[in-house]
Design a protein around this motif. Structure first.
Motif, PDB file in Angstrom:
ATOM      1  N   GLU A 301      36.567  52.110  32.103  1.00 43.94           N
ATOM      2  CA  GLU A 301      37.463  51.298  31.290  1.00 43.94           C
ATOM      3  C   GLU A 301      38.565  52.092  30.598  1.00 43.94           C
ATOM      4  O   GLU A 301      38.836  51.880  29.416  1.00 43.94           O
ATOM      5  N   HIS A 325      34.250  43.163  33.841  1.00 41.14           N
ATOM      6  CA  HIS A 325      33.510  44.106  32.997  1.00 41.14           C
ATOM      7  C   HIS A 325      34.454  45.148  32.373  1.00 41.14           C
ATOM      8  O   HIS A 325      34.484  45.324  31.159  1.00 41.14           O
ATOM      9  N   GLU A 326      35.215  45.813  33.202  1.00 43.37           N
ATOM     10  CA  GLU A 326      36.082  46.877  32.668  1.00 43.37           C
ATOM     11  C   GLU A 326      37.143  46.294  31.735  1.00 43.37           C
ATOM     12  O   GLU A 326      37.476  46.890  30.711  1.00 43.37           O
ATOM     13  N   HIS A 329      35.807  45.694  28.274  1.00 44.04           N
ATOM     14  CA  HIS A 329      35.740  46.900  27.440  1.00 44.04           C
ATOM     15  C   HIS A 329      36.992  47.061  26.574  1.00 44.04           C
ATOM     16  O   HIS A 329      36.966  47.806  25.592  1.00 44.04           O
ATOM     17  N   GLU A 348      28.238  48.826  26.057  1.00 44.19           N
ATOM     18  CA  GLU A 348      27.878  48.250  27.365  1.00 44.19           C
ATOM     19  C   GLU A 348      27.161  46.903  27.266  1.00 44.19           C
ATOM     20  O   GLU A 348      27.348  46.045  28.120  1.00 44.19           O
ATOM     21  N   THR A 351      29.790  44.427  26.469  1.00 41.29           N
ATOM     22  CA  THR A 351      30.688  44.255  27.613  1.00 41.29           C
ATOM     23  C   THR A 351      30.017  43.455  28.726  1.00 41.29           C
ATOM     24  O   THR A 351      30.646  42.609  29.357  1.00 41.29           O
ATOM     25  N   TYR A 411      22.928  48.014  29.029  1.00 43.90           N
ATOM     26  CA  TYR A 411      23.744  46.935  29.605  1.00 43.90           C
ATOM     27  C   TYR A 411      23.034  45.592  29.494  1.00 43.90           C
ATOM     28  O   TYR A 411      23.516  44.663  28.856  1.00 43.90           O
TER      29      TYR A 411
HETATM   30 ZN    ZN Z   1      30.813  49.360  31.089  1.00 43.52          ZN
END
Ligand code: ZN
Ligand code: BES
Length: 630
Positions: A301, A325-326, A329, A348, A351, A411
């Motif tokens: 990210e 996802h990125e 971030h 994480e 995110t 995560y």
């Molecule tokens: Zn990540």
């Protein structure tokens, strides 16, 4: 030129001065003391409580022949009023050659500063301690990187898509920035920066920053938002840009850029969806850089410019959750950052939760649920084999490389906690909480404790809290109240997997020709531990799994092929492992191969060919796994 060691105050002790002082002060409530201790980053030698770097100016030349970056880093610092009078500036380095350390001011005067480069720790690198007289100013470090800098991968031309020009990229997270920039390499320290990057003819540089100007071979960049060092990123190669939206676009090698623009066409919509939910996107542009296949991660990210593996270019946009996802971030991780690597789950977990919300907004509830089911399944698989200490969100990484904390736990367990909170207070209230959280902590780094205090004050001010936050954050395993995402489609696939593996239907009767990527992944994972090689062949003949270009399906299939001794995919496995360097794919495949002596031999033979092509971060992991290398 080095200073007498005794001139350095407390040296190696990692506790910052003010933190250790308040620790001993018993007027401070116990909870606050814990919070202070938690703010100390065990993975940095720097002492930002005493002297803190605030702005960095980089002047670097990229030398492919020597595989080195060389030049200067000028660091503007400030000594805190509470610091001991002569407190030095302490920086992190790894494998850097320090040529000189100077102060700003009249270049005709002797402006050298004395410094010591401490002994290198295998995980942390070496502290660079610089004696400073003034309480604020700039120190200029002339240095060069090592060809084995852990953040950098230098690719010869044949390893790129175009095969004509070499390529360089950095990967600074978790603690690799110090291998290319002397810095306070802690997520708790934020800096703004400028950079001038000089590259060879015919190549272009990109950084995760604003592009200010291009003069001949020198590109100037600027990052005017304070960011932690792990988000500083650079890539150099034969790169072109293609816009895909008004503030979004892709960078890639010329032969890849069209495919990338097609794959990521929804990016602008993702930014809009995320803004609506989580508050303004504060970084200006959002671009994606597609790297060569040796990029060791799926995505990184880096602010304004996500670095992505080409293995997401499936051709059908089926793997774009990675972009969601990125992008997410940009709020959780980049705008609001965990203060130390123990707080990684704040980056994480949030995110992963946000990613799923973006997927739901763009592609609907069914797809979002399928992604969540797959995520929880991966978490369960890990929990089944982890030691309790690795199942904790607020993980203890003392004495360990923070890259080891990159499991599914921060995560998926983190995301499940947030989903649990959403379910408890309701979506509207939780969304308002998220917006407020991103705003309140914008451009700050916070500890897990800061988070729970804020959460309690905002969501459960009257207590007692209906979710056992302490158990979620500090205990191993998964609490009983963990949400259980359920997909009807997946339930149907489970049945098909069972009937086919029991021999009740033929593969072609599964009518799986147009299954989505997620459906295939679930089907392959739902198969029993053992499937006879003839059955593997039957499935392969019906749906061409060996030849799938989709990297996620291919890796899942290859895993089954190894496990079941199916030789029809042998050549494909060879090709896959020697052409893709993404750690997430490599590790399970090499692990599966290593379960038998013959497999291990095969793993070593393939790895021997592949190793020169992998990034140092992947090499480190696979070396360890196969017991080879340095
Ligand atoms: Zn990540
Ligand atoms: N920030 C991580 C990558 C990372 C974590 C690099 C820790 C180094 C140390 C990134 O956002 C990430 O999680 N990438 C995932 C993909 C994502 C869709 C789960 C990856 O690379 O697999």
């Amino acid at each position: 030129m080095s200073m007498h060691p005794l001139a350095l105050c407390v040296g190696i002790v990692l506790l910052g001065g003010s933190a250790s002082m308040s620790y001993a002060d018993d007027r401070i409530p116990a909870e606050a003391k814990v919070a202070e201790g938690d703010r100390v980053d065990l993975h940095s030698f720097s002492k930002p409580n005493q002297v803190r770097v605030e702005h960095v100016r980089l002047f670097l030349t990229v030398d492919f022949a020597k595989k080195e970056l060389r030049g200067e880093a000028a660091l503007r610092y400030k000594r805190e009023a509470t610091a001991p009078r002569n407190a030095p500036l302490v920086l992190d380095t790894r494998d850097l050659t320090i040529e000189a350390v100077m102060t700003d001011g009249d270049p005709h005067l002797d402006n050298r500063l004395s410094y010591t480069l401490g002994k290198a720790d295998p995980i942390l690198g070496a502290p660079l301690t610089i004696a400073i007289e003034r309480d604020s100013g700039e120190v200029i470090i002339r240095y060069r990187t090592s060809p084995k800098a852990s953040a950098l991968q230098w690719l010869d031309a044949p390893r790129t898509a175009g095969r004509k020009h070499p390529f360089l990229f950095s990967q600074s997270q978790a603690i690799h920035a110090r291998s290319w920039i002397p810095c306070q390499d802690s997520p708790g320290v934020r800096v703004t920066y400028d950079a001038e990057i000089r590259v060879p003819d015919g190549l272009g540089a990109v950084m995760a920053a604003d592009r200010v100007r291009q003069q001949g071979n020198v590109t100037t960049f600027k990052m005017d938002k304070p960011i932690p060092s792990y988000l500083i990123a650079l890539a150099v190669g034969d790169l072109v840009f293609r816009p895909i939206g008004k503030r979004t676009g892709v960078w890639a090698e010329p032969s890849v850029v069209d495919k990338a623009a097609y794959e990521f066409a929804d990016t602008e919509k993702m930014v809009e969806a995320a803004e609506k939910r989580f508050g303004p996107y504060r970084w200006g542009r959002y671009d994606i850089l597609v790297l060569p296949p040796s990029f060791p991660f799926g995505g990184m990210e880096n602010p304004k410019l996500t670095f992505a593996t080409p293995t997401v270019l499936a051709g059908d946009r089926s793997l774009v959750a990675l972009i969601a996802h990125e992008l997410a971030h940009s709020w959780s991780g980049n705008q609001v950052t965990g203060a130390t690597w123990r707080d990684f789950w704040l980056n994480e977990g949030f995110t992963t939760y946000l990613e799923n919300r973006i997927i739901e907004d763009l592609y609907g509830k069914d797809r979002a649920t399928m992604e969540a089911v797959l995520g929880k399944q991966e978490l369960r698989e890990e929990l089944a084999k982890f030691a309790p200490r690795d199942e904790i969100l607020h993980v203890d990484l003392k004495g360990r490389d923070p890259d080891e904390g990159m499991t599914r736990v921060p995560y998926e367990k983190g995301a499940l906690l947030l989903k649990r909170l959403e379910d408890t207070v309701g979506r509207d209230k939780f969304d308002a909480f998220l917006k407020g959280y991103f705003d309140h902590f914008a451009f700050k780094s916070l500890t897990t404790d800061d988070f729970t205090r804020y959460l309690r004050a905002e969501l459960f001010p009257k207590g007692p809290e209906p979710v056992d936050l302490h158990a979620w954050i500090h205990n191993p395993g998964l609490p009983d109240d963990a949400p259980e995402p359920k997909s009807e489609r997946f339930a149907a696939i489970d049945k098909l997997a069972a009937t086919w593996s029991d021999g009740k239907v033929m593969a072609r009767d599964l009518r799986a020709a147009d299954w989505s990527t997620l459906e295939w992944l679930h089907f392959l994972r739902a198969l029993p531990a053992k499937v006879a090689p003839e059955k593997m062949r039957e499935l392969d003949n019906a749906y061409n799994l060996t030849d799938r270009g989709n990297s996620e399906i291919a890796s899942q299939w290859l895993l089954l092929a190894i496990r079941n001794g199916y030789t029809g995919s042998d050549a494909r496995l060879d090709d896959f492992l020697t052409s893709i360097g993404r750690r997430k794919f490599l590790m399970p495949l090499y692990t599966e191969l290593s379960r038998t002596p013959a497999g291990k031999e095969r793993a070593r033979a393939i790895y021997k060919k592949a190793r020169p092509f992998y990034h140092p971060i992947a090499v480190e992991s696979v070396d360890k796994l196969l017991g080879v290398g340095g």
